[in-house]
Design a protein around this motif. Structure first.
Motif, short mmCIF file in Angstrom:
data_model
loop_
_atom_site.label_atom_id
_atom_site.label_comp_id
_atom_site.label_asym_id
_atom_site.label_seq_id
_atom_site.Cartn_x
_atom_site.Cartn_y
_atom_site.Cartn_z
N GLY A 78 -1.79 -10.18 -7.02
CA GLY A 78 -0.36 -10.13 -6.76
C GLY A 78 0.50 -11.16 -7.46
N LYS A 104 0.79 -7.16 -12.02
CA LYS A 104 0.96 -7.29 -10.56
C LYS A 104 1.87 -6.18 -10.06
CE LYS A 104 4.92 -10.41 -10.63
NZ LYS A 104 5.48 -11.66 -10.18
N GLY A 105 1.88 -5.98 -8.74
CA GLY A 105 2.83 -5.05 -8.14
C GLY A 105 2.25 -3.82 -7.50
N PHE A 106 0.99 -3.52 -7.73
CA PHE A 106 0.38 -2.35 -7.09
C PHE A 106 -0.23 -2.74 -5.75
CE2 PHE A 106 0.27 -1.14 -11.60
CZ PHE A 106 0.81 0.14 -11.52
N ASN A 107 -0.56 -1.74 -4.95
CA ASN A 107 -1.28 -1.97 -3.70
C ASN A 107 -2.75 -2.27 -4.00
OD1 ASN A 107 0.96 -1.41 -2.06
ND2 ASN A 107 0.53 0.79 -2.07
N GLU A 108 -3.41 -2.89 -3.03
CA GLU A 108 -4.82 -3.25 -3.19
C GLU A 108 -5.68 -2.05 -3.55
OE1 GLU A 108 -6.19 -5.25 0.34
OE2 GLU A 108 -4.58 -6.73 0.20
N HIS A 145 -6.44 -6.84 -14.10
CA HIS A 145 -5.12 -7.47 -13.99
C HIS A 145 -4.37 -7.40 -15.32
CE1 HIS A 145 -2.02 -10.58 -13.38
NE2 HIS A 145 -2.12 -10.24 -12.10
N ALA A 169 -3.43 -8.20 -2.97
CA ALA A 169 -2.32 -7.98 -3.90
C ALA A 169 -1.07 -8.54 -3.21
CB ALA A 169 -2.17 -6.50 -4.22
N LEU A 176 -3.17 -3.65 -15.55
CA LEU A 176 -2.22 -3.17 -14.55
C LEU A 176 -1.10 -4.15 -14.22
CD1 LEU A 176 -4.64 -1.51 -11.95
CD2 LEU A 176 -3.22 -0.38 -13.67
N ASP A 233 -9.52 0.87 -7.02
CA ASP A 233 -9.90 2.05 -7.82
C ASP A 233 -10.19 1.66 -9.27
OD1 ASP A 233 -9.52 3.63 -5.56
OD2 ASP A 233 -7.57 4.41 -6.22
N VAL A 284 -5.13 0.46 -5.39
CA VAL A 284 -5.05 0.78 -6.82
C VAL A 284 -5.97 -0.16 -7.61
CG1 VAL A 284 -3.52 0.81 -8.84
CG2 VAL A 284 -2.73 1.73 -6.63
N TYR A 285 -5.92 -1.45 -7.28
CA TYR A 285 -6.80 -2.40 -7.97
C TYR A 285 -8.26 -2.09 -7.65
CZ TYR A 285 -2.49 -4.89 -8.88
OH TYR A 285 -1.23 -5.22 -9.31
#
Length: 124
Positions: free
Chosen positions: A113, A26-30, A21, A83, A24, A35, A32-33
């Motif tokens: 998120g 907040k704001g990416f799709n699940e 977190h 997210a 990266l 990965d 991405v987190y």
């Protein structure tokens, strides 16, 4: 205060989630987190399986669709990642269902998120 189940393991997992977190935000799709978490798990020698499938029995019949947990960590902790704007009771219930079907005792529900990482420990 009662002893927390898998306290040290959960602490390490949450620390890894906080690192992701921090990098990266907040704001990416699940996905991405997920990965990024996979890279951190490898770098930190954390035993995991991703998107592990569990069969669901209904009245003695195995249903054709499976439950897919985001991560199983150390073969004993369900890690469910989100997210979203905020966690709800339906997300907690989903994690409880993963625990029930997997026969595991601890679930970590983590939300990437928000401005700060939020998480809940869920024990079955």
């Amino acid at each position: 205060m009662a002893n927390l189940i898998y306290k040290e393991e959960a602490y390490k997992i949450i620390g890894v989630c906080m690192e992701v977190h921090k990098e990266l935000g907040k704001g990416f799709n699940e996905i991405v987190y997920g990965d990024a978490l996979e890279i951190e798990f490898i770098d930190n020698n954390i035993n995991y399986s991703r998107e592990k499938k569990f069969g669901i029995n209904y009245k003695g019949n195995l249903l054709p669709h499976k439950y897919k947990a985001d991560f199983i960590i150390y073969d004993k902790i369900v890690l469910e990642i989100k997210a979203i704007e905020c966690l709800t009771s339906s997300h907690i219930k989903q994690t409880l269902n993963y625990l029930a079907v997997s026969k595991l005792k601890l679930g970590l529900l983590v939300n990437f998120g928000q401005d700060s990482l939020t998480y809940k420990r869920i024990v079955l």
